[in-house]
Design a protein around this motif. Structure first.
Motif, short mmCIF file in Angstrom:
data_model
loop_
_atom_site.label_atom_id
_atom_site.label_comp_id
_atom_site.label_asym_id
_atom_site.label_seq_id
_atom_site.Cartn_x
_atom_site.Cartn_y
_atom_site.Cartn_z
N GLY A 173 0.85 -1.18 0.00
CA GLY A 173 0.00 0.00 0.00
C GLY A 173 0.89 1.23 0.00
N LEU A 174 0.46 2.27 -0.71
CA LEU A 174 1.26 3.48 -0.88
C LEU A 174 0.51 4.71 -0.40
CD1 LEU A 174 2.49 2.97 -4.57
CD2 LEU A 174 3.63 2.21 -2.47
N GLY A 175 1.26 5.70 0.02
CA GLY A 175 0.76 7.06 0.23
C GLY A 175 1.67 7.99 -0.54
N SER A 176 1.12 8.78 -1.47
CA SER A 176 1.94 9.60 -2.36
C SER A 176 1.61 11.08 -2.20
CB SER A 176 1.71 9.17 -3.81
OG SER A 176 2.39 10.02 -4.71
N VAL A 177 2.66 11.90 -2.14
CA VAL A 177 2.50 13.36 -2.04
C VAL A 177 3.25 14.01 -3.20
CG1 VAL A 177 2.83 15.40 -0.60
CG2 VAL A 177 2.43 13.17 0.48
N PRO A 178 2.55 14.37 -4.30
CA PRO A 178 3.20 15.10 -5.40
C PRO A 178 3.26 16.59 -5.07
CG PRO A 178 1.11 14.07 -6.10
CD PRO A 178 1.17 14.05 -4.62
N PHE A 179 4.31 17.26 -5.55
CA PHE A 179 4.40 18.71 -5.32
C PHE A 179 5.38 19.31 -6.32
CE2 PHE A 179 7.51 16.63 -2.64
CZ PHE A 179 8.65 17.42 -2.71
N ASP A 213 1.60 20.97 -7.77
CA ASP A 213 1.23 21.60 -6.49
C ASP A 213 -0.27 21.50 -6.21
OD1 ASP A 213 3.66 22.33 -5.39
OD2 ASP A 213 3.71 24.27 -6.41
N LEU A 214 -1.08 21.43 -7.27
CA LEU A 214 -2.53 21.38 -7.11
C LEU A 214 -3.06 19.95 -7.03
CD1 LEU A 214 -3.59 24.25 -9.53
CD2 LEU A 214 -3.27 24.34 -7.04
N VAL A 215 -2.18 18.96 -7.16
CA VAL A 215 -2.57 17.56 -7.05
C VAL A 215 -2.45 17.14 -5.58
CG1 VAL A 215 -2.09 15.19 -7.78
CG2 VAL A 215 -1.84 17.08 -9.41
N PHE A 246 -3.87 7.48 -6.58
CA PHE A 246 -5.12 8.16 -6.93
C PHE A 246 -5.21 9.48 -6.16
CE2 PHE A 246 -5.53 3.57 -7.04
CZ PHE A 246 -6.01 3.35 -8.32
N HIS A 247 -5.58 10.55 -6.88
CA HIS A 247 -5.52 11.89 -6.29
C HIS A 247 -6.72 12.73 -6.72
CE1 HIS A 247 -1.19 11.13 -5.51
NE2 HIS A 247 -1.28 10.46 -6.64
N SER A 248 -7.03 13.72 -5.88
CA SER A 248 -8.01 14.74 -6.25
C SER A 248 -7.24 16.02 -6.60
CB SER A 248 -9.00 14.99 -5.11
OG SER A 248 -8.31 15.36 -3.93
N HIS A 249 -7.97 17.01 -7.12
CA HIS A 249 -7.37 18.28 -7.52
C HIS A 249 -7.83 19.36 -6.55
CE1 HIS A 249 -6.36 21.76 -10.08
NE2 HIS A 249 -5.51 20.94 -10.67
N GLU A 250 -6.89 20.21 -6.14
CA GLU A 250 -7.18 21.21 -5.11
C GLU A 250 -8.23 22.23 -5.55
OE1 GLU A 250 -4.68 24.78 -3.10
OE2 GLU A 250 -3.79 22.78 -2.91
N VAL A 251 -8.21 22.60 -6.83
CA VAL A 251 -9.10 23.66 -7.32
C VAL A 251 -10.32 23.10 -8.01
CG1 VAL A 251 -9.26 25.66 -8.84
CG2 VAL A 251 -7.16 25.26 -7.52
N GLN A 252 -10.14 22.10 -8.86
CA GLN A 252 -11.23 21.54 -9.66
C GLN A 252 -11.80 20.29 -8.96
OE1 GLN A 252 -12.43 22.96 -12.33
NE2 GLN A 252 -10.87 24.53 -12.61
#
Length: 197
Positions: free
Chosen positions: A35-41, A46-48, A75-81
């Motif tokens: 299992g993973l936890g991912s933090v893109p930046f 930056d908005l992912v 799997f990620h959501s978008h900060e603005v959209q």
């Protein structure tokens, strides 16, 4: 060009670490599921938002070195959209080197992962699914904890570089969306299961 030279230099240094006859696993081959936890930046990433994921890999374990071939997905959501979802999928190669600390129950390791990456942007409002391709290079480490003759618990963290470029939105009559170059931090918890004798 400069980035490719840096990657090549890191890989060369990593491969020069001396090998040992002591194996990571009692079996030459192993399957690992994590299992993973991912933090893109960084840049357009930056908005992912941070997100969960999974990976599966086959590892070859000849010595303190092992070599993994697998697939990872987050799997990620978008900060603005709010109606956008972002999926990052990659096939990877990961050389890993265990550091012998004289323990039969735990062993720290260093790892380098090179992946071909695909970003998929899904827009639920328009039902559009758009992709862009790139690559990821991560480095880091972790610890293997022996849980039995064939099973190791793997706890690891890597930090890396992503180059994903632009999502073509011309079919929607929109300008390209540039995710550009950025970074990521990935935490992993998994089980490695030895195969064969």
């Amino acid at each position: 060009m400069r980035r490719s030279r840096i990657v090549a230099a890191l890989f060369a240094v990593f491969m020069l670490i001396p090998m040992s006859a002591s194996a990571q696993s009692a079996q030459k081959f192993s399957l690992q599921f994590s299992g993973l936890g991912s933090v893109p930046f960084g840049s357009g990433l930056d908005l992912v938002q941070p997100g969960p994921g999974w990976e599966a890999q086959l590892r070859v374990n000849p010595s303190l070195w092992s070599f993994g071939f697998g697939v990872e997905q987050t799997f990620h959501s978008h900060e603005v959209q709010d109606d956008w979802s972002v999926t990052l999928l990659g096939g990877f190669f990961e050389p890993r080197r265990v550091i012998d600390i004289g323990s039969n129950s735990a062993a720290p390791y260093l790892a380098l992962r090179v992946a071909v990456s695909q970003l998929t942007l899904e827009d639920s409002a328009t039902e559009a699914e758009l992709t862009t391709n790139g690559f990821t290079v991560n480095g880091g480490g972790g610890v293997l904890i022996r849980m039995g003759g064939r099973t190791n618990l793997d706890l690891g963290v890597t930090v890396g570089y992503k180059d994903l470029g632009e999502v073509d939105r011309s079919a929607l009559g929109l300008q390209p969306l540039d995710f550009g170059t950025g970074q990521n931090i990935v935490a992993r918890i998994g089980l490695a299961i030895g195969l064969g004798g």
